[in-house]
Enzyme design. Sequence first.
Site, mmCIF file in Angstrom:
data_model
loop_
_atom_site.group_PDB
_atom_site.id
_atom_site.type_symbol
_atom_site.label_atom_id
_atom_site.label_comp_id
_atom_site.label_asym_id
_atom_site.label_seq_id
_atom_site.Cartn_x
_atom_site.Cartn_y
_atom_site.Cartn_z
ATOM 1 N N TYR A 26 0.841 -1.209 0.000
ATOM 2 C CA TYR A 26 0.000 0.000 0.000
ATOM 3 C C TYR A 26 0.870 1.250 0.000
ATOM 4 O O TYR A 26 0.561 2.239 -0.656
ATOM 5 C CB TYR A 26 -0.924 -0.008 1.224
ATOM 6 C CG TYR A 26 -1.775 1.232 1.338
ATOM 7 C CD1 TYR A 26 -2.881 1.423 0.501
ATOM 8 C CD2 TYR A 26 -1.470 2.228 2.265
ATOM 9 C CE1 TYR A 26 -3.650 2.567 0.584
ATOM 10 C CE2 TYR A 26 -2.240 3.381 2.364
ATOM 11 C CZ TYR A 26 -3.337 3.547 1.519
ATOM 12 O OH TYR A 26 -4.096 4.682 1.601
ATOM 13 N N TYR A 66 -2.759 -0.748 10.206
ATOM 14 C CA TYR A 66 -3.186 -1.370 8.948
ATOM 15 C C TYR A 66 -4.496 -2.130 9.117
ATOM 16 O O TYR A 66 -4.681 -2.867 10.092
ATOM 17 C CB TYR A 66 -2.108 -2.341 8.444
ATOM 18 C CG TYR A 66 -2.467 -2.997 7.126
ATOM 19 C CD1 TYR A 66 -2.399 -2.278 5.946
ATOM 20 C CD2 TYR A 66 -2.895 -4.317 7.078
ATOM 21 C CE1 TYR A 66 -2.757 -2.850 4.728
ATOM 22 C CE2 TYR A 66 -3.243 -4.909 5.860
ATOM 23 C CZ TYR A 66 -3.174 -4.164 4.688
ATOM 24 O OH TYR A 66 -3.521 -4.728 3.497
ATOM 25 N N GLY A 73 -13.458 0.993 6.467
ATOM 26 C CA GLY A 73 -14.719 1.716 6.538
ATOM 27 C C GLY A 73 -15.664 1.174 7.589
ATOM 28 O O GLY A 73 -16.842 1.500 7.620
ATOM 29 N N GLY A 75 -14.634 1.174 10.967
ATOM 30 C CA GLY A 75 -14.194 1.682 12.279
ATOM 31 C C GLY A 75 -13.069 0.873 12.906
ATOM 32 O O GLY A 75 -12.739 1.079 14.067
ATOM 33 N N ASN A 104 -0.616 9.963 0.669
ATOM 34 C CA ASN A 104 -1.635 9.102 1.282
ATOM 35 C C ASN A 104 -2.782 9.931 1.865
ATOM 36 O O ASN A 104 -2.980 10.010 3.076
ATOM 37 C CB ASN A 104 -0.973 8.227 2.344
ATOM 38 C CG ASN A 104 -1.905 7.160 2.898
ATOM 39 O OD1 ASN A 104 -3.084 7.113 2.543
ATOM 40 N ND2 ASN A 104 -1.378 6.319 3.765
ATOM 41 N N TYR A 111 -6.518 11.157 9.952
ATOM 42 C CA TYR A 111 -5.869 11.698 11.160
ATOM 43 C C TYR A 111 -6.307 13.140 11.418
ATOM 44 O O TYR A 111 -6.603 13.509 12.548
ATOM 45 C CB TYR A 111 -4.340 11.620 11.035
ATOM 46 C CG TYR A 111 -3.825 10.207 10.857
ATOM 47 C CD1 TYR A 111 -4.213 9.194 11.731
ATOM 48 C CD2 TYR A 111 -2.956 9.869 9.822
ATOM 49 C CE1 TYR A 111 -3.767 7.884 11.562
ATOM 50 C CE2 TYR A 111 -2.500 8.561 9.652
ATOM 51 C CZ TYR A 111 -2.908 7.582 10.523
ATOM 52 O OH TYR A 111 -2.471 6.298 10.367
#
Lengths: 145, 145
Positions: A26, A66, A73, A75, A104, A111
């Site tokens: 990723y 991760y 999606g 939580g 990203n 955040y």
Amino acid sequence: MNFKIRRAAKEDCKDISRMIMELAVYEKMPDQVKISHEGFTIIGYALYFYTYSTWKGRAVYVEDLYVMPEFRGNGIGTGLLSKAAEIGKKKQCVRLQLSVLNWNTPSRDFYAGKGAQDLTVTEGWHTIRFDGQNLDKLANEAPKD
Amino acid sequence: MNFKIRRAAKEDCKDISRMIMELAVYEKMPDQVKISHEGFTIIGYALYFYTYSTWKGRAVYVEDLYVMPEFRGNGIGTGLLSKAAEIGKKKQCVRLQLSVLNWNTPSRDFYAGKGAQDLTVTEGWHTIRFDGQNLDKLANEAPKD
């Protein structure tokens, strides 16, 4: 979706090492990881440790956060991150820090949405690294005791 | 100039806390430090701890590196940094990392001259922080065990 956030145990290593590789993919640096494993029952992980600020005291640092793509999606990322925050606060940490890549946007927005400050943007902090031959050379310059 | 690089001892705390404040002044954030002390015989310090990369293993992180202004240019900074590198390598660290402010050109040039990579520039890493009420709020979101 039902999920459980818990401390990792030794028998989780196989799943975690798989996700370490997935995270590197990723982050577009899969060639940085030299390990591999197969099979999974665990779908996300957070790896944290403690650091120390001479200005503020102990902090918790989240090295990896991760969640497998197909489980995002729900939580789970928030669950992992907030658990690290809770554990950190119990250990008298006044900060939780982590690093994120510039491109990203989903993570940076995640955040920021939770109130985090981007210190690279607001104060201009850069991360510097010595490794390989540069680290060897530096270590060899050390004065003898 | 003669100087000696050595491990800090308990009785150095007074000098070190003075220099912690001096470093904060240099970094233009003196209001971030709430401690003070007087008198000195020690003229620089490095504070380091160990971190962990899931890709590469153990690393040494230099949180603070400071030499008093009147003693700079004598190789003391190099002595402190290279000692941290030497200690790190003895502990199987494959990296030494630290953070530096964008405007701090003397330090950025110093690290670059020793072969360090600026990960914020080359790979786009940003440092993210939760603290104060944001950290409290995040910790309160943690799922119950």
